[in-house]
Design an enzyme around this catalytic site. Structure first.
Site, short mmCIF file in Angstrom:
data_model
loop_
_atom_site.label_atom_id
_atom_site.label_comp_id
_atom_site.label_asym_id
_atom_site.label_seq_id
_atom_site.Cartn_x
_atom_site.Cartn_y
_atom_site.Cartn_z
N GLY A 103 0.80 -1.22 0.00
CA GLY A 103 0.00 0.00 0.00
C GLY A 103 0.83 1.27 0.00
N CYS A 104 2.13 1.16 0.18
CA CYS A 104 3.01 2.34 0.19
C CYS A 104 3.22 2.81 -1.25
CB CYS A 104 4.34 2.00 0.85
SG CYS A 104 5.56 3.34 0.76
#
Length: 137
Positions: free
Chosen positions: A11-12
């Site tokens: 998700g980064c």
């Protein structure tokens, strides 16, 4: 071209852009979740080489930003213990290419893999720059 084991936080967006840069350079990526990896102290230590202990930490980690953890005051043994307990403290990405390892995207290993060219926006947290929160902590 190389096969790169890339330890990221899913998700980064910064890690996603870093993976795209490696893919664009023709490399294969094995992406792993840095938060779910069953780290051992000795294994994790190999990613930091001779860099100063303070540089091992993810400066965007909530515990660092709050002041609860001050990397400048921590020795190597304590740093590793903290990171094993809270992987959000580990500087990302961790990169392994045939046993050559580093933490972060500003190392010689990364430069050599990207043909000496790294876009400026591939190190550091996008959410910090935009004053927004990461969707997954």
């Amino acid at each position: 071209m190389a096969t790169i084991t890339f330890y990221q936080k899913p998700g980064c967006t910064t890690n996603a852009r870093q993976i795209q840069a490696f893919n664009a350079a023709g490399h294969d990526i094995i992406a792993k979740d840095i938060l779910m990896e069953p780290w051992a102290s000795e294994e994790l230590r190999r990613f930091f080489g001779n860099t100063p202990v303070a540089s091992w930490f993810n400066q965007a980690a909530p515990r660092i930003k709050s002041g609860e953890v001050n990397p400048a005051l921590i020795d190597a043994q304590r740093a590793l213990a903290l990171m094993l307990d809270d992987p959000l403290l580990i500087r990302r990405p961790l990169i392994d290419v045939d046993g050559s390892r580093c933490a972060g995207f500003d190392h010689e290993l990364v430069l050599s893999l990207l043909g000496r060219k790294t876009p400026d926006d591939l190190e550091g947290c996008v959410h910090d720059a935009n004053e927004t929160r990461c969707p997954q902590t």
